[in-house]
Structures are given as C-alpha cells and as structure tokens.
Design an enzyme around this catalytic site. Sequence first.
Site, PDB file in Angstrom:
ATOM      1  N   SER A 575       0.754  -1.193  -0.064  1.00  0.00           N
ATOM      2  CA  SER A 575       0.009   0.028  -0.053  1.00  0.00           C
ATOM      3  C   SER A 575       0.811   1.283  -0.081  1.00  0.00           C
ATOM      4  CB  SER A 575      -0.777   0.103   1.375  1.00  0.00           C
ATOM      5  OG  SER A 575      -1.456   1.264   1.485  1.00  0.00           O
ATOM      6  N   TYR A 588      -2.370  -0.560  10.723  1.00  0.00           N
ATOM      7  CA  TYR A 588      -2.390  -0.727   9.184  1.00  0.00           C
ATOM      8  C   TYR A 588      -1.043  -0.309   8.622  1.00  0.00           C
ATOM      9  CZ  TYR A 588      -3.828  -0.643   4.246  1.00  0.00           C
ATOM     10  OH  TYR A 588      -3.924  -0.954   2.960  1.00  0.00           O
TER      11      TYR A 588
END
Length: 698
Positions: A575, A588
């Site tokens: 990501s 995250y």
Amino acid sequence: MAPKTKLLDNLWDDSAAAGLDEPGLLLYRSNLLGADKRITNYGGGNTSAKVMETDPLTGEKVEVLWVKGSGGDVGTMKRDGFATLYLDKLTALKSLYRGIEDEDRMVGLLPHATFNLNPRAASIDTPLHGFLPYRHVDHMHPDAIIAIAASKDSRVLTREIFGDEIGWLPWRRPGFQLGLDLEAFARANPRAKGVVLESHGLFTWADTAKDVYELTLSVINKAIAWFAERTADRPAFGGAVTTSLPPAERRAIAARLMPEIRGRIGKVERKLGHFDDQQAVLDFVNSAALKPLAALGTSCPDHFLRTKIRPLVLDFDPRAPDLDAVVAGLDEALDAYRVDYTRYYEGCRRPDSPKMRDPNPVIFLVPGVGMLSFARDKATARIAGEFYVNAINVMCGASAVSEYRGLPEQEAFDIEYWLLEEAKLQRMPKPRSLAGRVAFITGGAGGIGRATAARLASEGASIVLADIDAAALNATVEEFAGRFSRDAVRGVTLDVTREDEVIAAFRSACIEFGGVDILVSNAGIASSAPVEETDLAMWNRNIDILATGYFLVSREAFRLFRRQGLGGTVVFVSSKNGLASSPNAAAYCTAKAAEIHLARCLALEGAEAGIRVNTVNPDAVLRGSKIWSGEWREQRAASSNLAVDELEEHYRKRSLLKLNVFPEDIAEAIYFLASDASAKSTGNIINVDAGNATSFTR
C-alpha cells in the site's frame, strides 16, 4: 475384469432430434457419442453424413460429405466443426492416387474438394468416410473394441463376438489407402454393418443418424457384455502384487513428487501436471503386469500421440515407502527414459522426419499411488491421463482374453512424427506469455485478487485462488471456469494466518497443477483508529494478516520454488501507506511497512535461486474492494471530514494525475512483475496511486 462392465445407455431423444436437419442430426449424434469416454477419447474418432445440398455455384442439388474436421472433438464440437466436401470431387481423387507413398500429397488435395468455401480443414480420416457407400458413418475408439483390436487373436475374437455382422481389417495407418480398403470391404460384404480395424478402433454405418447411433452402441455393448462374461470373477491384470496406500497418503506423495518431476522436465518448456488415482489406474500400477505391459507401449494411434509410446514406471514400493529414495533416483530414471526415447527416434527416423521433440515422459506410474501426467497446459495433461486410462482398459481387456500387442515402434513413430502431424503442430499459435505457469493468489475473491487472476489467466497462467471467504471464493471460481476454463482455475479456502492451512493450500496446488511459479500475496484487511483507541486485538489482527500471513505464504512458496528449481516470482500487494504514514491507522501502516521490508529481505535471499520478489503499492482502490466496503471507507471519510460518497472523488483530486485507480490498474502492474518482461527486476516497488508525492520511493 475389464473393460468396464456397465453397458452404455441409449441417450437418443426423439423430441430433441425432431426438426433437426441432416447436419443438425449429425451434430446431435456426435455430441452424444463423444460425451462418454468409453465410446471415444477426447479428440478421437469422427462421424459423418452424406447430405444433399444446393450448390451455391449452379443452384443444383449435389451430394456433400459432412465429416468432423481436423483437430475437433466429437463430444464438444459445434456445427462449424465439420468439414464439407463435394462427394464427387472427393471420389475423383482416386484417379490421382499412386499408392501409399502418395498419402501426404492426397491430404494436400482435399481442400480442392471443399464445398461452399468452408474454412474447416478436412482430416486425414476424410476418405475413410467418403468412400464408404453409406449415408451415415461412425468411427469410434471404444475401450472394449480396442481391447479386441489390440489382441494377438484380434481377427478370431472379432468373428467370435460379432459373426458376419462386423468385419475385420489388418492394421494400416489412417489415410487414403485405408479409405480404399474400407470401401472394398463394404462392397465385398454388403451384409456387414461395420468393421474392427486392428489396433485402431471401430467403424459402423447405417442409413439414418439414429440407426447408426444405436448400431454403434449395440456393437460396443455386445463387446462389453462379452468381456463381462469371459472375465467374471477374474481379477484385473491377474491380481495385485501390492496394495494401494490410503487416499490421503496417495495425495501427499503426489504433492511431493509432482514439483520434483515438474522441475526436472520443465527446464525448456514449463509443464503442468495432473494426478489420477481412480481404481482402473490403481489396478494397473499394483499388478505384476505393470512393467511388462507398460514397456509394450500403447496401441491406438490417438493414444501415443497424447501419451508418448510408453510411460515411465517409478521404482516405489508402497509396502516399504521411501519417497526420499524415489526423489533421489528421479534424475537417473529420467536420463534412462530420455536415452531410450532417443534410441526409438534414431532407430525409426526417416530421411525427412522432423527433429526429435521433447524426450521426457508424459505419463508417470507409481505403484500404490496412481498416475501423474504432464503437458504444456492443464487440459492437455488431464487429457493425456484420460488417454492412458483408455490404454489401461485396453491392456486389461486384451490380456484377459488373449495377449496384448502394442503397435510396432516403426508404426508408432510414423504416426508420432508424421509430417502432417508436424505441420499441424507448427500451425499452433505461439504460447501466451504465462503459458505453463501457475499463479497462487491470496485474497483471490476480492477486487484486486479477481482482477489479477483475470489478467494472469488471459496470458495463459493457471490460477489457484485462495481466500478466507468461502462463498465469494466459490462464486469467483465458477465465474473464472466459465470465462477461461475449468482446467485453468482452482480454489482453496485459506486463512493466511494459519500455518497448517498455508502448507495444505500449497500442497493442494501441487496436486492440482504440479507446482507453483507465481505467488501474489494480496490478502488484506484495513482498520482505522487513533493510537490510544487501537486495542491489542486490532494491532495483532493487522500484523497477523498483513505481516505474518505474508511471511507464511512466502516461506511456503520459497520452499516449493527451491524444490522445483525453476526460479519463481513473488509479488506483494502492499500500500501507499507502507511508505507514507497516515493518521489514525498506525496498525495498518506499520503492517504494510513490514510487508515492504519483508519483500526486500526475500529479494536478497531468493536471487541466487532465480526467485524474484517485488512489491506493488496501490492507493485508494475503492471499486470492487472488500476492505473498502465496510467501516474502513467510513473511517477514512471521517478522517478527512468527508461524506462517504465523496471519498472516491476526493482521492482522484488528491492524486497528481487526477485519476482514479482501479483493480485492473493494480493487476497490470502485478502482471508486469510476474512476467518475463521484468526478468531483471527484484527488490523493486511500483506505486500505482495516480501520483502521490509523499509515497515516492527513496
């Protein structure tokens, strides 16, 4: 006992056939016959009908031969699978025929008899149908008939079973002369309804499509019933000398052996595998007749075109299983097979023979375990296995009532290396960029996973979709089976945080395809909370799935890649947040950063084995994403003081290129890193985020 004793069912439905024209009835009967592998194998056999048609040039009625075209399969073909020829022009070719040395030239003349500019090429068997003086003709390869045809006493047994109803002709390679032989037999024996071709198959004929279909079934059923009576209570192949291992053990052994074999035979061209442990296979591999019968080779021409003339029997004793010894002996066993295949080629080659093809075996037989088959794609590997099961049934039947005989090596060679067969191979399209490769995709039922699977499958890869959501996974597998083929896709339910499930999933991939070449680690979640509100469960869940899960699947892929010795490719889907921090997403972002660094470490470790590891960093891929379908979308919208339906447009405007990012965009980057186009790249990161300065790599 063999062949199979269950009689064939008559599936003809008058209501389904009503209203069909003659070509339609031909197609209907062809599909019925080809649907049962006891009648004919995949791609084997052919059907025909002689039909009155209007000549597009003269407007007059002419007789046209409709016959299965080259390379088709009667069970799955459509109407356009038939070649069409003016019968009078086909018959006129007899005046040009100069003898068996003229066979190839005659095939080259068949297009000159084409009716109505039909582009479907006529097969070598066209004269066999065209010259018979009957309207409807079936040519099938039933196990029960070939068991008779491949027997030492073939002619006597044919007479015993069928009397004058079905005749017999000695072996001759398919072609123009065999067509003339069939015509001569039929005219000399007007009461005959068909003929057994030695070492080849069955011809039957009648005046209507239904009559010839029912005749074909009755002839095969008569042979099945005859075998059942003659071999009742008689064990297959004279009985077993060893016993089958339990199913779970058989699968575990296949999972261990298949990557080892695949790596050794796939250096030049990647191969995919298929495992078969049905009872017919086990009866054969457990018998004393295994080695002597396997050495004789197959009989029917279609068999060894798919399976090579003979298999490789692995030296494995299920009573004292030593799998390490089998693996250690694979190189020697394969070398011996290649030497023998080279002997076969050199001893049989003609001055104009094509160069020797891949000398590796296609079929591997393992006592107590089953059969492994390998080919350039999964469908071909599966079909090769099906063909060898047909050969097993033939050997079983023939050896039960007589003595089995394979084709002489020279005859086998002349078909395997026929110039016409070589020309057909040369016309095949160039393999796609990922042909022969297997991609294992975690999170395979989500937006990025599905798009990636579709992109890789479109380039010829076989796909293993792994996902924790069983319902979504099953739906995706069914969709992909329809889009690509059932052979091209498998699904496995997987929680990437469970070590035992990861190991089992890769084992399943090995059984289904023979191994894995590409790992796309894509399983993911997302969570959002200020750090003081991030509880340990949220932290651990992110780390477990996004870091530990990536480690577990990568470790198993590395183990498999090293066993195969073919290199490998790993692509992490991380990501933008692995490079650029975001507020209220510490768990995250930290886990995604761990993914990126894990990929770098693995790139260092894998390079010497040809294993490449790279990362794709998406950003804001909302469409089709499961992680954006719940609280994460709401939380990210809240963190930017936006309404949920404003989020996608916000991300577009935030990007440097002012573009939205879609799953297909991520899939394109993954394909690049999985393909040979990036063969010299490892340890790299590709951002697919429409431009975000904070995540530029440094």
